[in-house]
Structure formats: C-alpha cells, structure tokens
Design a protein around this motif. Sequence first.
Motif, mmCIF file in Angstrom:
data_model
loop_
_atom_site.group_PDB
_atom_site.id
_atom_site.type_symbol
_atom_site.label_atom_id
_atom_site.label_comp_id
_atom_site.label_asym_id
_atom_site.label_seq_id
_atom_site.Cartn_x
_atom_site.Cartn_y
_atom_site.Cartn_z
ATOM 1 N N TRP A 239 0.837 -1.208 0.000
ATOM 2 C CA TRP A 239 0.000 0.000 0.000
ATOM 3 C C TRP A 239 0.868 1.254 0.000
ATOM 4 O O TRP A 239 0.508 2.259 -0.606
ATOM 5 C CB TRP A 239 -0.914 -0.003 1.230
ATOM 6 N N PHE A 240 2.024 1.182 0.673
ATOM 7 C CA PHE A 240 2.893 2.362 0.733
ATOM 8 C C PHE A 240 3.486 2.678 -0.633
ATOM 9 O O PHE A 240 3.625 3.855 -1.002
ATOM 10 C CB PHE A 240 4.010 2.143 1.751
ATOM 11 N N GLU A 241 3.813 1.648 -1.387
ATOM 12 C CA GLU A 241 4.323 1.869 -2.749
ATOM 13 C C GLU A 241 3.247 2.504 -3.620
ATOM 14 O O GLU A 241 3.528 3.421 -4.408
ATOM 15 C CB GLU A 241 4.785 0.545 -3.354
ATOM 16 N N ARG A 242 2.017 2.001 -3.494
ATOM 17 C CA ARG A 242 0.931 2.574 -4.298
ATOM 18 C C ARG A 242 0.717 4.036 -3.930
ATOM 19 O O ARG A 242 0.511 4.888 -4.802
ATOM 20 C CB ARG A 242 -0.365 1.772 -4.074
ATOM 21 N N TRP A 243 0.783 4.335 -2.620
ATOM 22 C CA TRP A 243 0.636 5.721 -2.179
ATOM 23 C C TRP A 243 1.766 6.588 -2.727
ATOM 24 O O TRP A 243 1.534 7.712 -3.181
ATOM 25 C CB TRP A 243 0.636 5.773 -0.653
ATOM 26 N N ALA A 244 2.998 6.082 -2.680
ATOM 27 C CA ALA A 244 4.152 6.846 -3.160
ATOM 28 C C ALA A 244 4.040 7.129 -4.650
ATOM 29 O O ALA A 244 4.348 8.235 -5.118
ATOM 30 C CB ALA A 244 5.442 6.090 -2.855
ATOM 31 N N HIS A 245 3.581 6.147 -5.414
ATOM 32 C CA HIS A 245 3.420 6.335 -6.860
ATOM 33 C C HIS A 245 2.412 7.444 -7.162
ATOM 34 O O HIS A 245 2.590 8.224 -8.102
ATOM 35 C CB HIS A 245 2.967 5.022 -7.518
ATOM 36 N N LYS A 246 1.342 7.507 -6.350
ATOM 37 C CA LYS A 246 0.299 8.498 -6.598
ATOM 38 C C LYS A 246 0.675 9.884 -6.072
ATOM 39 O O LYS A 246 0.212 10.904 -6.599
ATOM 40 C CB LYS A 246 -1.016 8.044 -5.944
ATOM 41 N N THR A 247 1.497 9.925 -5.039
ATOM 42 C CA THR A 247 1.763 11.182 -4.339
ATOM 43 C C THR A 247 3.015 11.897 -4.840
ATOM 44 O O THR A 247 3.009 13.118 -5.024
ATOM 45 C CB THR A 247 1.894 10.925 -2.831
#
Length: 332
Positions: free
Chosen positions: A167-175
């Motif tokens: 989930w943290f990777e997905r958040w980083a990609h979006k942010t």
Amino acid sequence: MSVPTWVWLATIAGIIALFFFDFLFHARKPHEPTLKEAAGWSLFFITIALLFGGGVWIVWGAQHGTEYFAGFITEKSLSVDNLFVFVILMSKFSVPRRYQQKVLLIGIAIALVMRGIFIALGAAAIAQFSWVFYLFGAFLLYTAAKLARESFQDESQGGAPQYHETWFERWAHKTLPSTREYHGNRLFARVEDKPVVTPLFFAVLALGFTDLLFALDSIPAIYGLTKAPYIVFTTNAFALLGLLQLYFLLGGLLDRLVYLGLGLSVILGFIGIKLILDALHENTLIFINDGQPLHGVPEVPIWLSLTIIVTTLVVTTVASLIRSRRGAGGSD
C-alpha cells in the motif's frame, strides 16, 4: 554470554566499514559483475563470516560457537530465499543490470538498520517477558505453514513466487512526482526544472519494505537458536553483507532450487517448535501449569539444531538440482 561494550563497538564499526567498502568498491562505478568477480567476493565475505565464527568459538566456547554457525547458516539460507523476490523486483521495475548493485546495497543497508532495531526490541522483550517465546514460536509455525503452502502452489502452477505491491508503494506512486525514465543510477532527478523521483527510487522503496517483512521471519528464527543478542546481530549482519554477491553469483541457479522454500519451511517449523519448548521450560503464564516451568519437557541441544538445519538444506538442494536436471532432460 558477556560481551564488553568495546567489543560491541568494534564489531559494529567493522561491519559498517565492510559495508562502506562494498558500496564504494562496487557501486561507485555502475557495472554488471562477472561470474568470477561475484564468486570471488562471495568467497571473501563467507570466509570472513566463518573466521568470525571461529573467533566466537575460541573466545566464548563451543556452545556459543555452535549457536553462531547454526544461526549463520539459517540466516544465509533465508537470505537466499529472499533473492527470489529480489529477482522479481528487478524484473518488475526493469532495473538495468549495471544499476542493480546500487539498489541492492541500499536495500541491504536498510535491512541491516531495521534488523538492528528489531534485535534490540526482541532482546528487551525477552528480558522482560519470557512468554514472548510463545509468540515467536507460533509466528514461525504460521510462517512455515504459509511457506510450505506457497511452495506447493508454485510447484503445481509451475511458476515463480509473485511479488505484490504494498500500500505504501501505491501511495508513493500516486503522491510523489516521478518519471518513468531512468537517469543513470540516481534516485532523484530534475525534469523540466522540477524535482522528481526515478524508477530506481521505487525499486529501493520496494526492496526496503520487502526486507522489513523478511526481518519479521528471520529475527524470531535466530532467537530460537540463541538468546545472545551479539550472536543474533552478527549472524544477521554477515548474512546480509554477502547478499549482493550471491545475487549475481546464483543468477539463473535460483529458479533451479525448486524445493528451497519447502526446506526452509521445515527449518522454520522446527525452530518454532524449539522456541515453544524453550518457553515451556521458562513458563510464567498462569494458565499453563499454574505459572510454573515444565521441567519434564524435552530440550533440543544446539548440536541437534545445527544437524537438522544442515541436513535439511543439503537434502532439499540436492533434490532440487536432480528435479531441475530431469526437467531439463525431459524438455529436450
């Protein structure tokens, strides 16, 4: 096992020096190591680890020496299993071979720091609450069952282990502002005069979170073989220091170790049972034997642990190579 403060400091300084030497020597000039180079450096780090174990044996006795070697072999084996995921990560992010050294070294540094923290927390918890061994043991039994199930699934599907984005990777990609293009071996770059993170940054991020998950398995496993924080730390450190060279040395051999996951599940299951037996010997839980230790529970000597670990690894490795050779022969 009494370890003077100066020995701790000298050991930590030596490990940091080895890591920086490894980083400066291999990552300052991006390149794809040759098989000869990878084999030479792998032998170098393994030799240092074995010599250090000999020193532990001489200074602190055969018991602690055997604990060190059992722990080192276990941690090294778990590290080899980790390489499967590293290969998948490098493929997922399409990291050029000449930049993979830097990603791996940064990931190993992150793993070393996190494991140091986990080791300190584990030692403190064990010192205060002996029942934590029940938790460690139960977690290892759960991990062993999960690893065995995944090994059978991979065998039936004929595929490699899969990596699932956190989930943290997905958040980083979006942010985070990012670019899909590599800018050499840099983690950050400027595109149209704006700071962005490169795909190499996300590869390091994924590797760091993967190392965090691996630490949750390896720390309880080593505490099942020794209660000495010094041995726990050094076995983890030496297992990680040679990981970069093993990655390039094993290469295509990894997909031939088809039974390694199954062998590791046996080892983790055995250590989990050993942890629970140790917990029963020091029991303080009121709902078990009225909070009194169970002295009639069998003890597992460290020499037997080392024998079972080595035998399991030898059998699964030989069986894997035989299976792979038969598979290759059948496909011709």
